[in-house]
Design a protein around this motif. Structure first.
Motif, PDB file in Angstrom:
ATOM      1  N   GLN A 141      11.075  18.897   5.060  1.00 41.47           N
ATOM      2  CA  GLN A 141      10.215  17.442   5.063  1.00 41.47           C
ATOM      3  C   GLN A 141      11.180  16.120   5.782  1.00 41.47           C
ATOM      4  OE1 GLN A 141       7.435  16.900   4.398  1.00 41.47           O
ATOM      5  NE2 GLN A 141       6.588  18.759   3.307  1.00 41.47           N
ATOM      6  N   ASP A 170       6.269  15.671  -1.039  1.00 37.94           N
ATOM      7  CA  ASP A 170       5.815  15.428   0.475  1.00 37.94           C
ATOM      8  C   ASP A 170       5.251  17.091   0.788  1.00 37.94           C
ATOM      9  OD1 ASP A 170       6.467  13.088   0.915  1.00 37.94           O
ATOM     10  OD2 ASP A 170       8.009  13.574   2.221  1.00 37.94           O
ATOM     11  N   ASP A 197      11.469  14.280  -3.477  1.00 34.66           N
ATOM     12  CA  ASP A 197      10.874  13.601  -2.426  1.00 34.66           C
ATOM     13  C   ASP A 197      10.188  14.687  -1.477  1.00 34.66           C
ATOM     14  OD1 ASP A 197      11.384  11.169  -3.204  1.00 34.66           O
ATOM     15  OD2 ASP A 197      12.794  10.386  -1.497  1.00 34.66           O
ATOM     16  N   SER A 227      11.350  12.510   4.095  1.00 32.03           N
ATOM     17  CA  SER A 227      12.374  12.609   2.785  1.00 32.03           C
ATOM     18  C   SER A 227      13.881  12.762   3.476  1.00 32.03           C
ATOM     19  CB  SER A 227      12.062  13.841   1.950  1.00 32.03           C
ATOM     20  OG  SER A 227      10.745  13.724   1.344  1.00 32.03           O
ATOM     21  N   ARG A 253       6.911   6.669  -5.899  1.00 36.46           N
ATOM     22  CA  ARG A 253       8.409   6.528  -6.123  1.00 36.46           C
ATOM     23  C   ARG A 253       9.095   5.366  -6.611  1.00 36.46           C
ATOM     24  NH1 ARG A 253       8.890   7.179  -1.178  1.00 36.46           N
ATOM     25  NH2 ARG A 253       8.796   9.282  -1.079  1.00 36.46           N
ATOM     26  N   TYR A 254       8.539   4.104  -6.294  1.00 37.08           N
ATOM     27  CA  TYR A 254       8.806   2.944  -6.741  1.00 37.08           C
ATOM     28  C   TYR A 254       8.667   2.921  -8.334  1.00 37.08           C
ATOM     29  CZ  TYR A 254       8.549  -1.764  -8.594  1.00 37.08           C
ATOM     30  OH  TYR A 254       8.667  -2.995  -9.321  1.00 37.08           O
ATOM     31  N   GLY A 297       0.767  -1.264  -0.127  1.00 40.76           N
ATOM     32  CA  GLY A 297       0.239   0.193   0.081  1.00 40.76           C
ATOM     33  C   GLY A 297       1.012   1.148   0.304  1.00 40.76           C
ATOM     34  N   GLN A 298       0.131   2.303   0.327  1.00 39.34           N
ATOM     35  CA  GLN A 298       0.769   3.767   0.473  1.00 39.34           C
ATOM     36  C   GLN A 298       1.097   4.185  -0.851  1.00 39.34           C
ATOM     37  OE1 GLN A 298       0.876   5.658   2.858  1.00 39.34           O
ATOM     38  NE2 GLN A 298       0.617   4.367   4.597  1.00 39.34           N
ATOM     39  N   ASP A 314       1.280   7.474   9.114  1.00 34.17           N
ATOM     40  CA  ASP A 314      -0.363   7.618   9.417  1.00 34.17           C
ATOM     41  C   ASP A 314      -0.584   7.488  10.703  1.00 34.17           C
ATOM     42  OD1 ASP A 314      -0.307   7.892   6.671  1.00 34.17           O
ATOM     43  OD2 ASP A 314      -1.282   6.000   6.181  1.00 34.17           O
ATOM     44  N   ASP A 330       9.500   1.975   2.474  1.00 37.64           N
ATOM     45  CA  ASP A 330       8.800   3.250   2.313  1.00 37.64           C
ATOM     46  C   ASP A 330       7.456   3.353   2.751  1.00 37.64           C
ATOM     47  OD1 ASP A 330      11.151   4.738   1.300  1.00 37.64           O
ATOM     48  OD2 ASP A 330      10.445   4.807  -0.730  1.00 37.64           O
ATOM     49  N   ALA A 331       6.875   2.382   2.404  1.00 40.52           N
ATOM     50  CA  ALA A 331       5.330   1.851   2.693  1.00 40.52           C
ATOM     51  C   ALA A 331       5.282   1.678   4.103  1.00 40.52           C
ATOM     52  CB  ALA A 331       4.820   0.594   1.818  1.00 40.52           C
ATOM     53  N   LEU A 347      10.589   0.153  -1.709  1.00 39.58           N
ATOM     54  CA  LEU A 347       9.077   0.344  -1.564  1.00 39.58           C
ATOM     55  C   LEU A 347       8.553  -0.470  -0.148  1.00 39.58           C
ATOM     56  CD1 LEU A 347       6.226   0.991  -2.392  1.00 39.58           C
ATOM     57  CD2 LEU A 347       6.433  -0.770  -4.164  1.00 39.58           C
ATOM     58  N   ASP A 390       5.529   5.179   5.738  1.00 45.55           N
ATOM     59  CA  ASP A 390       4.460   5.866   5.485  1.00 45.55           C
ATOM     60  C   ASP A 390       3.249   5.600   6.613  1.00 45.55           C
ATOM     61  OD1 ASP A 390       5.604   7.729   3.737  1.00 45.55           O
ATOM     62  OD2 ASP A 390       4.839   6.823   2.032  1.00 45.55           O
ATOM     63  N   THR A 391       3.117   4.054   6.650  1.00 46.83           N
ATOM     64  CA  THR A 391       1.989   3.794   7.679  1.00 46.83           C
ATOM     65  C   THR A 391       2.270   4.000   8.875  1.00 46.83           C
ATOM     66  OG1 THR A 391       1.734   1.719   6.062  1.00 46.83           O
ATOM     67  CG2 THR A 391       1.145   1.529   8.454  1.00 46.83           C
ATOM     68  N   ASP A 417      14.764  -1.846  -5.741  1.00 42.34           N
ATOM     69  CA  ASP A 417      13.542  -0.724  -5.748  1.00 42.34           C
ATOM     70  C   ASP A 417      12.484  -1.361  -5.038  1.00 42.34           C
ATOM     71  OD1 ASP A 417      15.268   0.773  -7.145  1.00 42.34           O
ATOM     72  OD2 ASP A 417      14.323   0.195  -9.077  1.00 42.34           O
ATOM     73  N   ARG A 475      14.962   9.302   4.524  1.00 44.34           N
ATOM     74  CA  ARG A 475      15.259   8.416   3.477  1.00 44.34           C
ATOM     75  C   ARG A 475      16.529   8.626   2.512  1.00 44.34           C
ATOM     76  NH1 ARG A 475      11.179   9.740   0.613  1.00 44.34           N
ATOM     77  NH2 ARG A 475      10.008   8.157   1.659  1.00 44.34           N
ATOM     78  N   ILE A 516       2.109   7.284  -2.046  1.00 42.95           N
ATOM     79  CA  ILE A 516       3.233   8.203  -2.559  1.00 42.95           C
ATOM     80  C   ILE A 516       4.436   7.208  -2.565  1.00 42.95           C
ATOM     81  CG2 ILE A 516       4.833   9.910  -1.700  1.00 42.95           C
ATOM     82  CD1 ILE A 516       2.540  11.431  -0.748  1.00 42.95           C
ATOM     83  N   SER A 517       4.753   6.174  -1.778  1.00 39.92           N
ATOM     84  CA  SER A 517       5.614   5.109  -1.776  1.00 39.92           C
ATOM     85  C   SER A 517       5.755   4.172  -3.089  1.00 39.92           C
ATOM     86  CB  SER A 517       5.668   4.345  -0.667  1.00 39.92           C
ATOM     87  OG  SER A 517       5.896   4.740   0.629  1.00 39.92           O
ATOM     88  N   ILE A 518       4.271   4.101  -3.456  1.00 31.66           N
ATOM     89  CA  ILE A 518       4.188   3.400  -4.729  1.00 31.66           C
ATOM     90  C   ILE A 518       4.552   4.141  -5.999  1.00 31.66           C
ATOM     91  CG2 ILE A 518       2.370   2.562  -6.430  1.00 31.66           C
ATOM     92  CD1 ILE A 518       0.699   1.590  -3.888  1.00 31.66           C
TER      93      ILE A 518
END
Lengths: 204, 204
Positions: free
Chosen positions: B64, A94, A90, B67, A70-71, A63-64, B98, B90-91, B87, B94-95, B83, B70, A66-68
């Motif tokens: 940010q 954001d 990035d 970013s 970026r990939y 999921g996510q 959240d 990153d996901a 991902l 992001d989770t 990659d 990362r 923005i991460s998707i």
């Protein structure tokens, strides 16, 4: 053969449209699955954290939004040339997402009085604050958001444009000519133009 | 010689602590600038989008927090090997973000009645929902959040732990033994342990 990628989202543009732009830009085939609202509660349990979009590839799902993106930007070669350049992309994405979240919060606020207030702040303060700075940034970058050439930050920005028109007003970008021109430039890319004409017409 | 990196934030852990963890983990020198509240209005105008943290390097500055993390993760080699692996990291970040945003929204809500309601939803629904899934994810990944080894997702998660204790309760992780052990493992890394003992004691 089935496409190597499957992108599952609701039947709308929302936070999945940027990923669709990237697929189309790179001419990477993908299955564009659009879940009906009635089917969502049952599907929700099967997603990683109860949210869409979900990207599936090689039997894995993730999921996510923005991460998707970026990939996918790496897949379609819309990234920077080194780590700092990618940081610049990035951070800009954001920042646009920060603005998107503020617009979204005002749009979906249920309390009428509070919504009016949020909308006023948005139109008079927040949007000018962000767009003036993004406009200046684009002026310094040859009409692109970063690095002086097309990156996935531009795709992310432009793909959210229709939501912008809808929630804020279609003339918002008139005061920001460099951003307006950037959006028109991305929308004129043959693959993007074709997609915007062909994509399902949805409310959001 | 001055350090090659300068990280500017308020005098607190907040959303800058993950970047500090990464610097310390990689033994990369940085200037840890902590802005006083009184000095902030004047500085705000000079930041890219009116926010902290800001990272400065080679005469450039950028905002940010995620970013920045990362980028630093690449510097200190706490990324994935390809990659898709990145991902997955990153996901997960992001989770966690959240969840952090939801906790933060409940904590800073001004309306007492609304705050009570937000807090109940947080404690009874949101936090169990996220932590159960993150716990299962860590169980599948040899006690790390992703990829079966230490990545910057683990640093991001652990660096936010003290805020978690403070806003939600220090026993929250007791029900999630794999996450608890992960946090303890990261906090026991010599460079992190040393930093947590040496860092300024601040409220947030």
């Amino acid at each position: 053969m089935a496409p190597a990628y499957k992108l599952t989202y609701f039947d709308g543009r929302g936070v999945a449209e940027a990923a669709r732009f990237l697929f189309k830009y790179g001419e990477v085939e993908f299955e564009d699955v659009r879940v009906k609202r009635d089917d969502w509660p049952q599907l929700k349990e099967k997603t990683p954290f109860g949210q869409l979009p979900v990207l599936e590839h090689n039997g894995k799902q993730i999921g996510q939004s923005i991460s998707i993106c970026r990939y996918l930007a790496k897949v379609v070669k819309l990234t920077g040339n080194d780590d700092w350049e990618n940081l610049e992309i990035d951070a800009t994405v954001d920042t646009i997402n920060d603005l998107r979240q503020k617009i979204s919060a005002a749009h979906w606020e249920q309390d009428a009085e509070k919504k009016k207030k949020l909308r006023e702040t948005l139109l008079n303060e927040t949007i000018p604050y962000y767009l003036q700075r993004l406009e200046a940034q684009a002026q310094k970058n040859k009409g692109y958001l970063v690095l002086g050439h097309l990156t996935w930050a531009d795709m992310y920005f432009t793909s959210g444009g229709t939501g912008f028109d809808q929630f804020v007003g279609s003339n918002t970008f008139d005061k920001y000519p460099t951003l307006k021109a950037l959006r028109e430039k991305v929308e004129a890319l043959p693959a993007i133009k074709k997609w915007m004409e062909a994509r399902p017409k949805t409310e959001f």
